[in-house]
Design an enzyme around this catalytic site. Structure first.
Site, mmCIF file in Angstrom:
data_model
loop_
_atom_site.group_PDB
_atom_site.id
_atom_site.type_symbol
_atom_site.label_atom_id
_atom_site.label_comp_id
_atom_site.label_asym_id
_atom_site.label_seq_id
_atom_site.Cartn_x
_atom_site.Cartn_y
_atom_site.Cartn_z
ATOM 1 N N GLY A 288 -25.666 -17.516 13.556
ATOM 2 C CA GLY A 288 -24.485 -17.225 14.363
ATOM 3 C C GLY A 288 -24.680 -17.766 15.762
ATOM 4 N N ARG A 289 -25.440 -17.005 16.568
ATOM 5 C CA ARG A 289 -25.720 -17.380 17.954
ATOM 6 C C ARG A 289 -26.211 -18.828 18.075
ATOM 7 N NH1 ARG A 289 -27.286 -13.684 21.675
ATOM 8 N NH2 ARG A 289 -27.794 -12.265 19.977
ATOM 9 N N ARG A 326 -22.346 -8.770 27.819
ATOM 10 C CA ARG A 326 -23.749 -8.778 27.412
ATOM 11 C C ARG A 326 -24.744 -8.355 28.497
ATOM 12 N NH1 ARG A 326 -26.277 -12.723 25.837
ATOM 13 N NH2 ARG A 326 -27.477 -11.732 24.194
ATOM 14 N N TYR A 330 -26.868 -5.415 27.024
ATOM 15 C CA TYR A 330 -28.260 -5.673 26.616
ATOM 16 C C TYR A 330 -29.131 -6.141 27.762
ATOM 17 C CZ TYR A 330 -25.656 -7.094 22.314
ATOM 18 O OH TYR A 330 -24.823 -7.215 21.262
ATOM 19 N N CYS A 357 -14.601 -2.197 37.881
ATOM 20 C CA CYS A 357 -14.998 -0.985 38.597
ATOM 21 C C CYS A 357 -16.176 -0.333 37.890
ATOM 22 C CB CYS A 357 -13.823 -0.043 38.697
ATOM 23 S SG CYS A 357 -12.572 -0.726 39.753
ATOM 24 N N GLU A 358 -17.289 -1.056 37.857
ATOM 25 C CA GLU A 358 -18.529 -0.591 37.238
ATOM 26 C C GLU A 358 -19.660 -1.215 38.040
ATOM 27 O OE1 GLU A 358 -19.003 1.194 34.308
ATOM 28 O OE2 GLU A 358 -16.830 1.424 34.096
ATOM 29 N N TYR A 386 -20.992 -14.474 21.290
ATOM 30 C CA TYR A 386 -20.864 -13.062 21.685
ATOM 31 C C TYR A 386 -20.315 -12.892 23.102
ATOM 32 C CZ TYR A 386 -23.753 -12.727 17.514
ATOM 33 O OH TYR A 386 -24.230 -12.861 16.232
#
Ligand SMILES: *Cc1c(COP(=O)(O)O)cnc(C)c1O
Length: 427
Positions: A288-289, A326, A330, A357-358, A386
């Protein structure tokens, strides 16, 4: 990075001036290189499909899936993995051949199973006994026989981030090899009226630079093949060894060529099967990646620049967590360049902050860049996997467009979302 170059002061990707792309389509913008994707497909054909007979390769589409991606993958001769009804629907709408689709997932719903059965999906990877019963009854209702693999949890720890490690014993995925669950599962599958059991599947984890986990898992699976032949008389026809091949994100990453993994997998299966007197099964891989990660970049525009004396300088970009979760999810790291200042010396150190706002919405700490100004274009690399597929509308931010580049030509494959799009399901 392949397919990138600098001409004058600007960063080029897939033969296209990224500063131009930012102007033409706006930012944030996902840019995918078709040349790069095709190159990877070619490597799959040359070093795996063409080198070993009775093999298949399927692209794990959750990494990046659009209608156009389905068409590219079909043209390149690979199959597709899906993990949801929505991914399957995308493949159906793209006219992708259903016999080349593999359906994964640890809790497929009855609707998803019906969609798969109706459309004659090539392989169902059955995760548990509940799913086996459900699939058999749906297949019966449609008068069809579905070919399946069982997903096995090989009990291998793959030494990657906990959230992308999937092969350990304590996992929500697959059938554990502890106790008698697997014998029972195989017996039931063999007895089921509308199921044809073909073999087994495992997937040990993602972003791996080492083939040790694959080798270990393969050995465990071949042992299982022997066991099941002796105990329940089941002959394994197919062995699906998953994906997980690592790519380059930041300095220090040392990705290996595909054949480093596939040669090891094939040699181990051959050896072990030879020793144990088993038929060589068909072997399947599911990258995939590795197929798309380095094929993508994301372009942003620099806005606010905030220097906290003696602490750090925050550079605000017009995207972040919604288009790339991501780093927050992660702790993923990325490299980035200032696309319109490639010829300037990198003499400042900044932290790239997303606009959500994080406080966790930081794309990258301590990036060396030239003197930045509002309006500069930032290109973040290795965002092909992803990112688009994990994007959200958090803070009601519309998702960016996706542009495909190929030999200096650009074409839009996904339109930018509008504010109306954000409200289209609201009553
Ligand atoms: C996610 C996934 C893959 C692909 O993993 P990558 O690390 O992106 O190569 C392959 N197979 C299964 C079953 C998966 O869930």
């Amino acid at each position: 990075m392949k397919g990138t170059e600098v001409i004058g002061s600007n960063f080029y990707f897939g033969g296209c001036d990224t500063v131009n792309l930012a102007k033409k389509y706006g930012t944030p913008l996902y840019v995918m290189s078709e040349d790069y994707i095709c190159e990877r497909c070619k490597e799959v054909r040359k070093d795996f499909l063409g080198k070993y007979e009775n093999t298949r390769a399927v692209y794990a589409s959750k990494a990046f899936l659009t209608l156009e991606m389905c068409r590219i993958i079909e043209r390149e001769g690979l199959g597709i993995d899906v993990v949801s009804g929505g991914e399957l629907y995308t493949a159906i709408k793209a006219g992708f051949p259903m016999e080349k689709v593999i359906f994964h997932g640890n809790n497929k719903t009855i609707d998803e199973i019906e969609l798969a059965v109706k459309n004659n999906v090539g392989r169902m990877v059955v995760d548990n006994l509940y799913e086996l019963e459900l699939l058999n009854s749906v297949a019966q209702a449609f008068g069809k026989t579905m070919k399946i693999l069982f997903r096995i949890t090989p009990g291998v720890d793959s030494h990657t981030h906990k959230y992308i490690s999937t092969g350990q014993v304590d996992s929500k995925f697959g059938i554990p090899l502890k106790g008698n669950i697997i014998n029972e599962a195989i017996r039931r599958a063999m007895d089921a009226s509308n199921i044809e059991l073909m073999g087994f599947h495992f997937h040990v984890g993602s972003q791996l630079f080492d083939n040790a986990s694959h080798i270990k898992a393969v050995k465990i699976l071949v042992e299982l093949m022997k066991d099941m032949k002796e105990k329940v008389g089941f002959i394994t026809k197919e062995l699906n060894t998953g994906g997980g091949f690592g790519i380059y994100y930041v300095e220090g990453d040392e990705p290996k060529p595909l054949k480093y993994f596939t040669d090891a997998v094939m040699n181990t299966i051959k050896e072990e099967c030879g020793e144990l007197g088993l038929y060589m099964p068909q072997v399947i891989i599911e990258p995939g990646r590795w197929m798309v990660g380095e094929a993508g970049i994301t372009l942003y525009t620099v806005g606010s620049i905030k220097e906290i004396p003696g602490v750090r300088t925050y550079v605000g970009i017009n995207g972040g967590l919604p288009d790339n979760p991501r780093p927050a999810l992660y702790d993923a790291k990325y490299e980035a360049v200032v696309a319109n200042k490639m010829d300037q010396e990198k003499n400042s150190l900044v932290t790239i902050a997303g606009k959500c706002c994080e406080s966790g919405d930081i794309l990258r700490y301590d990036l060396k860049v030239p003197m930045l100004e509002s309006g500069d274009i930032l290109a973040v690399k290795s965002t092909g996997a992803y990112n688009y597929s994990m994007a959200s509308n958090y803070n009601k931010i519309p998702r960016p467009a996706v542009v495909m580049v190929k030999e200096g030509e650009d074409r839009i494959i996904v339109k930018r979302e509008t504010y109306e799009d954000l409200l289209k399901n609201e009553l």
